[in-house]
Write a protein that holds these residues in place. Structure first.
Motif, PDB file in Angstrom:
ATOM      1  N   ILE A   1       0.863  -1.186   0.000  1.00 19.75           N
ATOM      2  CA  ILE A   1       0.000   0.000   0.000  1.00 19.75           C
ATOM      3  C   ILE A   1       0.899   1.236   0.000  1.00 19.75           C
ATOM      4  O   ILE A   1       1.777   1.360   0.855  1.00 19.75           O
ATOM      5  N   PRO A   2       0.701   2.166  -0.946  1.00 26.12           N
ATOM      6  CA  PRO A   2       1.516   3.382  -0.933  1.00 26.12           C
ATOM      7  C   PRO A   2       1.205   4.235   0.300  1.00 26.12           C
ATOM      8  O   PRO A   2       0.045   4.536   0.574  1.00 26.12           O
ATOM      9  N   VAL A   3       2.261   4.579   1.039  1.00 23.47           N
ATOM     10  CA  VAL A   3       2.127   5.426   2.220  1.00 23.47           C
ATOM     11  C   VAL A   3       2.814   6.756   1.923  1.00 23.47           C
ATOM     12  O   VAL A   3       4.003   6.792   1.609  1.00 23.47           O
ATOM     13  N   ILE A   4       2.045   7.828   2.021  1.00 18.06           N
ATOM     14  CA  ILE A   4       2.569   9.176   1.810  1.00 18.06           C
ATOM     15  C   ILE A   4       2.602   9.857   3.171  1.00 18.06           C
ATOM     16  O   ILE A   4       1.571   9.987   3.830  1.00 18.06           O
ATOM     17  N   MET A   5       3.779  10.251   3.590  1.00 18.93           N
ATOM     18  CA  MET A   5       3.906  10.967   4.854  1.00 18.93           C
ATOM     19  C   MET A   5       3.446  12.409   4.606  1.00 18.93           C
ATOM     20  O   MET A   5       3.873  13.044   3.640  1.00 18.93           O
ATOM     21  N   LEU A   6       2.572  12.892   5.460  1.00 19.63           N
ATOM     22  CA  LEU A   6       2.068  14.267   5.381  1.00 19.63           C
ATOM     23  C   LEU A   6       2.245  14.856   6.769  1.00 19.63           C
ATOM     24  O   LEU A   6       1.489  14.552   7.680  1.00 19.63           O
ATOM     25  N   SER A   7       3.294  15.655   6.929  1.00 18.37           N
ATOM     26  CA  SER A   7       3.686  16.082   8.261  1.00 18.37           C
ATOM     27  C   SER A   7       4.211  17.506   8.247  1.00 18.37           C
ATOM     28  O   SER A   7       4.580  18.031   7.191  1.00 18.37           O
ATOM     29  N   ASN A   8       4.271  18.128   9.409  1.00 21.67           N
ATOM     30  CA  ASN A   8       4.945  19.412   9.543  1.00 21.67           C
ATOM     31  C   ASN A   8       6.375  19.226  10.014  1.00 21.67           C
ATOM     32  O   ASN A   8       7.092  20.201  10.197  1.00 21.67           O
ATOM     33  N   VAL A   9       6.778  17.988  10.232  1.00 22.97           N
ATOM     34  CA  VAL A   9       8.151  17.712  10.645  1.00 22.97           C
ATOM     35  C   VAL A   9       9.038  17.858   9.414  1.00 22.97           C
ATOM     36  O   VAL A   9       9.047  17.019   8.530  1.00 22.97           O
ATOM     37  N   ASP A  10       9.742  18.977   9.364  1.00 18.35           N
ATOM     38  CA  ASP A  10      10.607  19.286   8.226  1.00 18.35           C
ATOM     39  C   ASP A  10      12.051  19.037   8.659  1.00 18.35           C
ATOM     40  O   ASP A  10      12.829  19.946   8.872  1.00 18.35           O
ATOM     41  N   ASN A  11      12.365  17.783   8.829  1.00 18.60           N
ATOM     42  CA  ASN A  11      13.644  17.375   9.375  1.00 18.60           C
ATOM     43  C   ASN A  11      14.215  16.333   8.418  1.00 18.60           C
ATOM     44  O   ASN A  11      13.613  15.286   8.207  1.00 18.60           O
ATOM     45  N   ASN A  12      15.368  16.622   7.835  1.00 15.75           N
ATOM     46  CA  ASN A  12      15.936  15.724   6.824  1.00 15.75           C
ATOM     47  C   ASN A  12      16.111  14.301   7.330  1.00 15.75           C
ATOM     48  O   ASN A  12      15.924  13.344   6.582  1.00 15.75           O
ATOM     49  N   GLU A  13      16.475  14.150   8.606  1.00 14.06           N
ATOM     50  CA  GLU A  13      16.638  12.799   9.158  1.00 14.06           C
ATOM     51  C   GLU A  13      15.326  12.023   9.110  1.00 14.06           C
ATOM     52  O   GLU A  13      15.300  10.866   8.731  1.00 14.06           O
ATOM     53  N   LYS A  14      14.239  12.677   9.539  1.00 15.35           N
ATOM     54  CA  LYS A  14      12.921  12.022   9.547  1.00 15.35           C
ATOM     55  C   LYS A  14      12.467  11.720   8.126  1.00 15.35           C
ATOM     56  O   LYS A  14      11.912  10.660   7.855  1.00 15.35           O
ATOM     57  N   VAL A  15      12.686  12.666   7.214  1.00 15.76           N
ATOM     58  CA  VAL A  15      12.312  12.458   5.807  1.00 15.76           C
ATOM     59  C   VAL A  15      13.054  11.246   5.262  1.00 15.76           C
ATOM     60  O   VAL A  15      12.448  10.326   4.702  1.00 15.76           O
ATOM     61  N   ASP A  16      14.372  11.226   5.432  1.00 14.74           N
ATOM     62  CA  ASP A  16      15.191  10.110   4.940  1.00 14.74           C
ATOM     63  C   ASP A  16      14.768   8.792   5.575  1.00 14.74           C
ATOM     64  O   ASP A  16      14.659   7.772   4.901  1.00 14.74           O
ATOM     65  N   GLN A  17      14.513   8.821   6.877  1.00 18.30           N
ATOM     66  CA  GLN A  17      14.113   7.600   7.586  1.00 18.30           C
ATOM     67  C   GLN A  17      12.798   7.066   7.029  1.00 18.30           C
ATOM     68  O   GLN A  17      12.679   5.871   6.740  1.00 18.30           O
ATOM     69  N   ALA A  18      11.821   7.946   6.848  1.00 20.88           N
ATOM     70  CA  ALA A  18      10.510   7.518   6.334  1.00 20.88           C
ATOM     71  C   ALA A  18      10.639   6.926   4.934  1.00 20.88           C
ATOM     72  O   ALA A  18      10.047   5.891   4.625  1.00 20.88           O
ATOM     73  N   LEU A  19      11.430   7.570   4.078  1.00 20.39           N
ATOM     74  CA  LEU A  19      11.596   7.073   2.709  1.00 20.39           C
ATOM     75  C   LEU A  19      12.345   5.741   2.689  1.00 20.39           C
ATOM     76  O   LEU A  19      11.989   4.834   1.939  1.00 20.39           O
ATOM     77  N   LYS A  20      13.359   5.606   3.535  1.00 17.15           N
ATOM     78  CA  LYS A  20      14.094   4.334   3.619  1.00 17.15           C
ATOM     79  C   LYS A  20      13.202   3.212   4.133  1.00 17.15           C
ATOM     80  O   LYS A  20      13.379   2.052   3.776  1.00 17.15           O
ATOM     81  N   MET A  21      12.244   3.563   4.992  1.00 11.44           N
ATOM     82  CA  MET A  21      11.344   2.560   5.560  1.00 11.44           C
ATOM     83  C   MET A  21      10.247   2.141   4.584  1.00 11.44           C
ATOM     84  O   MET A  21       9.507   1.209   4.851  1.00 11.44           O
ATOM     85  N   GLY A  22      10.128   2.866   3.459  1.00 11.85           N
ATOM     86  CA  GLY A  22       9.163   2.449   2.454  1.00 11.85           C
ATOM     87  C   GLY A  22       8.071   3.438   2.106  1.00 11.85           C
ATOM     88  O   GLY A  22       7.210   3.136   1.279  1.00 11.85           O
ATOM     89  N   ALA A  23       8.074   4.623   2.728  1.00 13.29           N
ATOM     90  CA  ALA A  23       7.104   5.639   2.314  1.00 13.29           C
ATOM     91  C   ALA A  23       7.413   6.033   0.870  1.00 13.29           C
ATOM     92  O   ALA A  23       8.577   6.098   0.475  1.00 13.29           O
ATOM     93  N   VAL A  24       6.370   6.269   0.068  1.00 12.18           N
ATOM     94  CA  VAL A  24       6.593   6.612  -1.338  1.00 12.18           C
ATOM     95  C   VAL A  24       6.848   8.103  -1.527  1.00 12.18           C
ATOM     96  O   VAL A  24       7.393   8.523  -2.546  1.00 12.18           O
ATOM     97  N   ASP A  25       6.466   8.910  -0.531  1.00  4.96           N
ATOM     98  CA  ASP A  25       6.669  10.352  -0.635  1.00  4.96           C
ATOM     99  C   ASP A  25       6.586  10.958   0.758  1.00  4.96           C
ATOM    100  O   ASP A  25       6.068  10.337   1.684  1.00  4.96           O
ATOM    101  N   TYR A  26       7.089  12.178   0.863  1.00 10.55           N
ATOM    102  CA  TYR A  26       7.060  12.915   2.126  1.00 10.55           C
ATOM    103  C   TYR A  26       6.687  14.340   1.794  1.00 10.55           C
ATOM    104  O   TYR A  26       7.404  15.013   1.074  1.00 10.55           O
TER     105      TYR A  26
END
Length: 123
Positions: free
Chosen positions: A75-100
């Motif tokens: 299932i495509p998971v798109i992170m929609l957040s106000n957390v604008d932190n490169n570490e969190k973005v990278d972590q979410a994408l590495k874990m399988g999120a399709v977009d942030y």
């Protein structure tokens, strides 16, 4: 098409829900990570919009639970957040999120377009 929107902010959740329903989506919502995990297993949506900062279980833990489940992992998971932190973005994408997407940087119409794009890709 079915979408699960995981958002703890009432106003944004309502706006997103109304917009997706207007686009003929069947919308499921969850206001915390624990409810999100239950809902995704029960409803098997075509896409998930997932916030990171959530009560009970955070969005990254929800993402991990989804990606570890063989019935849910595609299932495509798109992170929609106000957390604008490169570490969190990278972590979410590495874990399988399709977009942030940063909430404040995308109008609702663009969020809908991206969801449609990823659902079509996943089919």
């Amino acid at each position: 098409m079915k979408i699960l929107i995981v958002e703890d902010e009432d106003v944004l959740l309502r706006v997103l829900q109304e917009k997706f329903e207007g686009e003929n989506f069947k919308v499921f919502t969850a206001k915390d990570g624990s409810a999100a995990i239950t809902s995704v297993k029960k409803n098997i949506p075509d896409a998930i919009l997932l916030d990171i900062l959530l009560p009970k279980v955070d969005g990254l833990e929800v993402l991990a639970a989804i990606k570890e489940d063989s019935n849910l992992k595609n299932i495509p998971v798109i992170m929609l957040s106000n957390v604008d932190n490169n570490e969190k973005v990278d972590q979410a994408l590495k874990m399988g999120a399709v977009d942030y997407m940063i909430k404040t940087q995308y109008p609702i119409n663009e969020v809908v377009e991206k969801v449609n794009k990823y659902i079509l890709k996943a089919r």
